[in-house]
Design an enzyme around this catalytic site. Structure first.
Site, PDB file in Angstrom:
ATOM      1  N   TYR A 142     -31.408 -13.980 -23.988  1.00 20.35           N
ATOM      2  CA  TYR A 142     -31.542 -13.181 -22.765  1.00 20.35           C
ATOM      3  C   TYR A 142     -31.860 -14.184 -21.587  1.00 20.35           C
ATOM      4  O   TYR A 142     -33.221 -14.651 -21.624  1.00 20.35           O
ATOM      5  CB  TYR A 142     -32.304 -12.068 -22.999  1.00 20.35           C
ATOM      6  CG  TYR A 142     -32.376 -11.111 -22.001  1.00 20.35           C
ATOM      7  CD1 TYR A 142     -31.128 -10.411 -21.696  1.00 20.35           C
ATOM      8  CD2 TYR A 142     -33.467 -11.026 -21.090  1.00 20.35           C
ATOM      9  CE1 TYR A 142     -31.317  -9.637 -20.728  1.00 20.35           C
ATOM     10  CE2 TYR A 142     -33.621 -10.130 -20.058  1.00 20.35           C
ATOM     11  CZ  TYR A 142     -32.357  -9.343 -19.721  1.00 20.35           C
ATOM     12  OH  TYR A 142     -32.263  -8.549 -18.556  1.00 20.35           O
ATOM     13  N   ASP A 234     -34.955 -21.908 -20.642  1.00 21.69           N
ATOM     14  CA  ASP A 234     -35.326 -20.699 -20.137  1.00 21.69           C
ATOM     15  C   ASP A 234     -36.819 -20.133 -20.830  1.00 21.69           C
ATOM     16  O   ASP A 234     -36.832 -19.782 -21.955  1.00 21.69           O
ATOM     17  CB  ASP A 234     -34.205 -19.354 -20.308  1.00 21.69           C
ATOM     18  CG  ASP A 234     -34.976 -18.148 -19.973  1.00 21.69           C
ATOM     19  OD1 ASP A 234     -36.007 -18.206 -19.535  1.00 21.69           O
ATOM     20  OD2 ASP A 234     -34.067 -17.148 -19.618  1.00 21.69           O
ATOM     21  N   LYS A 263     -43.236 -14.181 -15.563  1.00 22.05           N
ATOM     22  CA  LYS A 263     -44.115 -13.421 -16.445  1.00 22.05           C
ATOM     23  C   LYS A 263     -45.431 -14.157 -15.791  1.00 22.05           C
ATOM     24  O   LYS A 263     -46.063 -14.119 -14.813  1.00 22.05           O
ATOM     25  CB  LYS A 263     -43.791 -13.576 -17.834  1.00 22.05           C
ATOM     26  CG  LYS A 263     -42.630 -12.695 -18.079  1.00 22.05           C
ATOM     27  CD  LYS A 263     -42.324 -12.480 -19.629  1.00 22.05           C
ATOM     28  CE  LYS A 263     -40.801 -11.770 -19.792  1.00 22.05           C
ATOM     29  NZ  LYS A 263     -40.856 -10.545 -19.247  1.00 22.05           N
TER      30      LYS A 263
END
Length: 445
Positions: A142, A234, A263
């Protein structure tokens, strides 16, 4: 538990927000509970119910809901001096210097506003730098809500995974199974001269937490180097959570060309970043010709929070604490699963954890990974452990969502809503919290 206030809020929300939520992962059956406030390792909902929180904002809250005092002071100071300026600030330079000192791949960094924006920009950068169009991604990986990676299918038969994306976007994206050496090698043999980059999470973090098998990340590194393509990690989820300040790339000893962050790097505030080799990152405007810009990029409150977040981790025992509790929790769940649900697979590393409701397992569990699947070939469970996103999708996902998650919630433990999303331990969690959580697992399983 009483949820009258949450039910009423959801009823109001349905009238003004699609599905009553602003992110689809927050939708639960029959309705979500609405959070009123955080308190250390807990959240308290609108009805006063208190939950041990292992969602932690889906990863950013390394310290739980109580920021360390240096972080709180920095946030309050920058907010009181003016929210943002449309001009650079010193704290952006400090944060960029800190990240570049600690993360192996980062010589330069560009701060943006979300993990999605970071991966969108990284794909654009890779295509511009190489002069090629095709991007290889992992099935089940994702990379945010972006057109280039919201695809599904096999090489040669790829389609958008959601409505609203033209088929033409999918033509340039090649999904392969994670941990499949042959599949990605075949793709490079067929399309090597057209591939701009391999974009992958070093650990699949939105599909049940799938670790790389031995040698797989090295395989990607070698393939990309041999074909003059970029390797893009990622690390929006794993960054500054797995592998400490060196991130997952430091833990695995693989240095990508480009890394995306989100994050934790923003200390709980909206953030994204793209870091990597100077010669690549300098292709962004204004030093290069790859357009990238944003009104809120490098927002001083966010960047101050992120900088102090990571500085505090460097100066204290944060990673020792969260990783120890993460291992204790995974070991405890592994023991419970062995006794009550031996087909299930406990996964995770460092402060990440999950239980995948796999449907098969070995008859004898002696010698299995004791604290989360490590993809060891010598493990008796090796042939049964999920190796890619498709394997996790075959698990009993409905049981997690409709029964297990509800049972844990009623016992005051807040887990991610579906089978796929990662869960996390924070610096605010204690040994007593872990013991309480394990008792809830025993009851729910």
């Amino acid at each position: 538990m009483n949820h009258d206030e949450s039910r009423a809020l959801y009823d109001r929300a349905l009238s003004v927000m699609p599905g009553g939520v602003n992110s689809s992962v927050r939708a639960t059956q029959p309705y979500p509970f609405f959070i009123e406030r955080g308190d250390g390792a807990h959240v308290v909902d609108a009805d006063g119910n208190r939950y041990l929180d292992y969602v932690l904002g889906y990863g950013p809250l390394l310290y739980g809901h109580d920021m360390p005092e240096p972080v709180r002071a920095a946030v309050q100071s920058h907010a009181s001096e003016g929210p943002m300026y449309g001009a650079p600030t010193e704290v952006e330079v400090k944060h960029a210097e800190f990240v570049s000192r600690h993360v192996p791949s980062v010589e330069m960094i560009r701060f943006v506003n979300s993990g999605t924006e970071a991966t969108v920009s990284a794909v654009r950068l890779a295509r511009a730098y190489t002069g090629r169009d095709k991007i290889v991604i992992m099935q089940g990986g994702y990379h945010g809500a972006q057109e280039s990676t919201l695809v599904e299918g096999e090489p040669g038969d790829v389609h958008p995974s959601t409505r609203g994306i033209p088929e033409s976007f999918a033509e340039h994206t090649i999904p392969v199974p994670f941990n499949d050496f042959e599949a990605v090698r075949d793709v490079f043999e067929t399309h090597g001269d057209d591939i701009a980059a391999v974009l992958t999470e070093p650990i699949l973090g939105n599909k049940g937490i799938v670790m790389p098998v031995d040698g797989y990340l090295e395989h990607l590194r070698n393939l990309t180097e041999d074909h003059d393509a970029l390797l893009v990690f990622d690390e929006v989820i794993t960054g500054f959570r797995v592998g400490g300040l060196q991130c997952a790339q430091g833990k695995f000893g693989i240095t990508p060309d480009v890394t995306t962050f989100g994050k934790i790097i923003g200390g709980g505030f909206p953030v994204g970043a793209i870091g990597g080799k100077s010669e690549i990152i300098e292709q962004f405007t204004p030093s290069g010709n790859v357009f990238q810009s944003g009104t809120f990029s490098g927002h001083p409150v966010t960047i101050a929070a992120g900088y102090e977040y990571l500085k505090y981790a460097a100066e204290n025992d944060v990673y020792d604490h969260v990783n120890r509790l993460g291992e204790k929790l995974r070991r405890g769940i592994t023991d419970i699963v062995e006794d009550q649900a031996p087909n299930y697979t406990v996964v995770g590393t460092d402060s990440m954890f999950k239980t995948v409701f796999t449907r098969e397992g070995p008859a004898d569990l002696d010698g299995c990974c004791p604290a989360g699947c490590k993809q060891r070939e010598s493990c008796p469970r090796y042939d049964y452990c999920p190796k890619n996103g498709a394997d996790v999708a075959k698990a009993d996902t409905e049981r997690w969502k409709r029964i297990f998650w509800q049972e844990m919630k009623e016992q005051g433990v807040f887990l991610t809503v579906n089978q796929f999303e990662s869960q996390f331990v924070s610096y605010a969690h204690t040994d007593e919290d872990i013991e309480e959580t394990l008792e809830a697992y025993k009851e729910a399983l």
